[in-house]
Design a protein around this motif. Structure first.
Motif, PDB file in Angstrom:
ATOM      1  N   ILE A  83      -5.835  16.941 -19.986  1.00 59.39           N
ATOM      2  CA  ILE A  83      -7.122  16.252 -19.798  1.00 59.39           C
ATOM      3  C   ILE A  83      -7.765  15.978 -21.159  1.00 59.39           C
ATOM      4  O   ILE A  83      -8.302  14.895 -21.403  1.00 59.39           O
ATOM      5  CB  ILE A  83      -8.057  17.078 -18.895  1.00 59.39           C
ATOM      6  CG1 ILE A  83      -7.512  17.103 -17.471  1.00 59.39           C
ATOM      7  CG2 ILE A  83      -9.481  16.530 -18.928  1.00 59.39           C
ATOM      8  CD1 ILE A  83      -8.243  18.040 -16.541  1.00 59.39           C
ATOM      9  N   ALA A  84      -7.700  16.963 -22.059  1.00 58.02           N
ATOM     10  CA  ALA A  84      -8.294  16.795 -23.387  1.00 58.02           C
ATOM     11  C   ALA A  84      -7.599  15.698 -24.176  1.00 58.02           C
ATOM     12  O   ALA A  84      -8.238  14.963 -24.937  1.00 58.02           O
ATOM     13  CB  ALA A  84      -8.231  18.115 -24.146  1.00 58.02           C
ATOM     14  N   SER A  85      -6.275  15.561 -24.005  1.00 58.33           N
ATOM     15  CA  SER A  85      -5.569  14.511 -24.748  1.00 58.33           C
ATOM     16  C   SER A  85      -5.926  13.119 -24.223  1.00 58.33           C
ATOM     17  O   SER A  85      -5.917  12.147 -24.973  1.00 58.33           O
ATOM     18  CB  SER A  85      -4.066  14.734 -24.687  1.00 58.33           C
ATOM     19  OG  SER A  85      -3.590  14.533 -23.375  1.00 58.33           O
ATOM     20  N   VAL A  86      -6.238  13.010 -22.945  1.00 57.38           N
ATOM     21  CA  VAL A  86      -6.653  11.728 -22.377  1.00 57.38           C
ATOM     22  C   VAL A  86      -8.055  11.361 -22.864  1.00 57.38           C
ATOM     23  O   VAL A  86      -8.321  10.212 -23.200  1.00 57.38           O
ATOM     24  CB  VAL A  86      -6.604  11.774 -20.826  1.00 57.38           C
ATOM     25  CG1 VAL A  86      -7.260  10.554 -20.220  1.00 57.38           C
ATOM     26  CG2 VAL A  86      -5.178  11.902 -20.350  1.00 57.38           C
ATOM     27  N   GLY A  88      -9.456  12.426 -25.638  1.00 53.10           N
ATOM     28  CA  GLY A  88      -9.323  12.098 -27.053  1.00 53.10           C
ATOM     29  C   GLY A  88     -10.438  12.681 -27.908  1.00 53.10           C
ATOM     30  O   GLY A  88     -11.316  13.405 -27.445  1.00 53.10           O
ATOM     31  N   GLY A  89     -10.395  12.343 -29.179  1.00 52.58           N
ATOM     32  CA  GLY A  89     -11.415  12.786 -30.129  1.00 52.58           C
ATOM     33  C   GLY A  89     -11.435  14.290 -30.292  1.00 52.58           C
ATOM     34  O   GLY A  89     -10.408  14.941 -30.416  1.00 52.58           O
ATOM     35  N   TRP A  90     -12.645  14.839 -30.304  1.00 50.70           N
ATOM     36  CA  TRP A  90     -12.803  16.283 -30.498  1.00 50.70           C
ATOM     37  C   TRP A  90     -12.209  17.081 -29.339  1.00 50.70           C
ATOM     38  O   TRP A  90     -11.783  18.216 -29.522  1.00 50.70           O
ATOM     39  CB  TRP A  90     -14.264  16.641 -30.698  1.00 50.70           C
ATOM     40  CG  TRP A  90     -15.128  16.324 -29.498  1.00 50.70           C
ATOM     41  CD1 TRP A  90     -15.783  15.163 -29.254  1.00 50.70           C
ATOM     42  CD2 TRP A  90     -15.380  17.180 -28.393  1.00 50.70           C
ATOM     43  NE1 TRP A  90     -16.437  15.232 -28.048  1.00 50.70           N
ATOM     44  CE2 TRP A  90     -16.204  16.477 -27.500  1.00 50.70           C
ATOM     45  CE3 TRP A  90     -14.997  18.469 -28.062  1.00 50.70           C
ATOM     46  CZ2 TRP A  90     -16.642  17.002 -26.298  1.00 50.70           C
ATOM     47  CZ3 TRP A  90     -15.445  18.993 -26.864  1.00 50.70           C
ATOM     48  CH2 TRP A  90     -16.255  18.271 -25.993  1.00 50.70           C
ATOM     49  N   ALA A  91     -12.185  16.504 -28.128  1.00 51.43           N
ATOM     50  CA  ALA A  91     -11.609  17.202 -26.978  1.00 51.43           C
ATOM     51  C   ALA A  91     -10.109  17.382 -27.154  1.00 51.43           C
ATOM     52  O   ALA A  91      -9.545  18.401 -26.756  1.00 51.43           O
ATOM     53  CB  ALA A  91     -11.909  16.442 -25.693  1.00 51.43           C
ATOM     54  N   GLY A  92      -9.457  16.397 -27.762  1.00 45.13           N
ATOM     55  CA  GLY A  92      -8.021  16.513 -28.036  1.00 45.13           C
ATOM     56  C   GLY A  92      -7.731  17.631 -29.023  1.00 45.13           C
ATOM     57  O   GLY A  92      -6.759  18.374 -28.866  1.00 45.13           O
ATOM     58  N   GLU A  93      -8.581  17.739 -30.056  1.00 36.34           N
ATOM     59  CA  GLU A  93      -8.415  18.822 -31.018  1.00 36.34           C
ATOM     60  C   GLU A  93      -8.665  20.188 -30.369  1.00 36.34           C
ATOM     61  O   GLU A  93      -7.960  21.156 -30.644  1.00 36.34           O
ATOM     62  CB  GLU A  93      -9.365  18.615 -32.201  1.00 36.34           C
ATOM     63  CG  GLU A  93      -9.015  17.408 -33.047  1.00 36.34           C
ATOM     64  CD  GLU A  93     -10.041  17.159 -34.129  1.00 36.34           C
ATOM     65  OE1 GLU A  93     -10.839  18.077 -34.424  1.00 36.34           O
ATOM     66  OE2 GLU A  93     -10.051  16.050 -34.684  1.00 36.34           O
ATOM     67  N   LEU A  94      -9.680  20.253 -29.514  1.00 35.92           N
ATOM     68  CA  LEU A  94      -9.964  21.500 -28.801  1.00 35.92           C
ATOM     69  C   LEU A  94      -8.802  21.875 -27.876  1.00 35.92           C
ATOM     70  O   LEU A  94      -8.409  23.038 -27.798  1.00 35.92           O
ATOM     71  CB  LEU A  94     -11.260  21.368 -27.996  1.00 35.92           C
ATOM     72  CG  LEU A  94     -11.683  22.598 -27.197  1.00 35.92           C
ATOM     73  CD1 LEU A  94     -11.971  23.771 -28.134  1.00 35.92           C
ATOM     74  CD2 LEU A  94     -12.895  22.282 -26.339  1.00 35.92           C
ATOM     75  N   GLY A  95      -8.236  20.893 -27.188  1.00 31.56           N
ATOM     76  CA  GLY A  95      -7.080  21.136 -26.323  1.00 31.56           C
ATOM     77  C   GLY A  95      -5.891  21.647 -27.106  1.00 31.56           C
ATOM     78  O   GLY A  95      -5.180  22.559 -26.659  1.00 31.56           O
ATOM     79  N   HIS A  96      -5.657  21.082 -28.289  1.00 34.00           N
ATOM     80  CA  HIS A  96      -4.560  21.542 -29.142  1.00 34.00           C
ATOM     81  C   HIS A  96      -4.810  22.972 -29.622  1.00 34.00           C
ATOM     82  O   HIS A  96      -3.895  23.802 -29.643  1.00 34.00           O
ATOM     83  CB  HIS A  96      -4.380  20.593 -30.331  1.00 34.00           C
ATOM     84  CG  HIS A  96      -3.306  21.027 -31.263  1.00 34.00           C
ATOM     85  ND1 HIS A  96      -1.969  20.978 -30.928  1.00 34.00           N
ATOM     86  CD2 HIS A  96      -3.362  21.528 -32.527  1.00 34.00           C
ATOM     87  CE1 HIS A  96      -1.252  21.440 -31.939  1.00 34.00           C
ATOM     88  NE2 HIS A  96      -2.074  21.776 -32.920  1.00 34.00           N
TER      89      HIS A  96
END
Length: 191
Positions: A83-86, A88-96
């Motif tokens: 969900i975080a990768s979809v 994007g942005g800071w959420a993608g970094e948090l998901g990683h």
């Protein structure tokens, strides 16, 4: 309460004896009383311990619980990362960040899982399947501090549990520090 005589052929799956209006079972040297004379509570309480759980049954129960926790945690982290990768942005970094660090927090999650189940039910689901229960050495229910100490030691220092092989009560290091032991209890079918 008086000790029950050994009854040849008696089995703890329903062939109990009435003692002072309470159904009691004798399984080896483990005496289990069901019910409470005063309040009519159906919660089991161990009167005398004697049938201590061994290495294999305890390892199988802990392994089943660890598999369940890892599966649930891993699935949750994977869904969150997707969900975080979809987004994007800071959420993608948090998901990683969460997906890369979840293995570090897995022992803590396992400790909380075990401590809560031991405190609330005296056993985890894996222990319930194998008919095991954690109690204090005096036979009473485990308290929150003992449950937490035992869970943390078992999660972060699992090799200490192997001490149960040489201990006459089958207590591992987490049990010795927390003042607990693991016993077998009769598994009675519902109904």
């Amino acid at each position: 309460m008086t000790a029950l005589p050994e009854t040849p052929g008696a089995h703890p799956d329903g062939a109990g004896q009435m003692v002072n209006g309470v159904v009691a079972y004798k399984s080896g040297t483990n005496l289990v009383k069901q019910g409470n004379e005063e309040a009519g509570v159906t919660q089991s309480r161990v009167i005398q311990t004697g049938e201590y759980a061994g290495l294999v049954s305890r390892a199988l129960a802990y392994g089943a619980d660890a598999f369940f926790v890892a599966l649930l945690t891993g699935g949750s982290v994977t869904v969150f990362a997707m969900i975080a990768s979809v987004v994007g942005g800071w959420a993608g970094e948090l998901g990683h960040l969460i997906s890369s660090s979840y293995l570090i927090f897995l022992p803590s999650i396992m400790a909380v899982y075990c401590a809560l189940f031991w405190l609330l039910a005296g056993r985890t689901p894996g222990m319930a399947v194998l008919g095991l229960r954690v109690i204090r050495v005096d036979g009473s229910r485990i308290h929150w501090f003992a449950a937490l100490v035992r869970a943390l030691l078992l999660a972060y220092f699992p090799i200490g549990a192997l001490w149960l092989v040489v201990n006459r009560r089958h207590q591992g290091l987490p049990d010795l520090v927390a003042g607990t032991t693991v016993i077998r209890v009769p598994v009675t079918p519902p109904g």
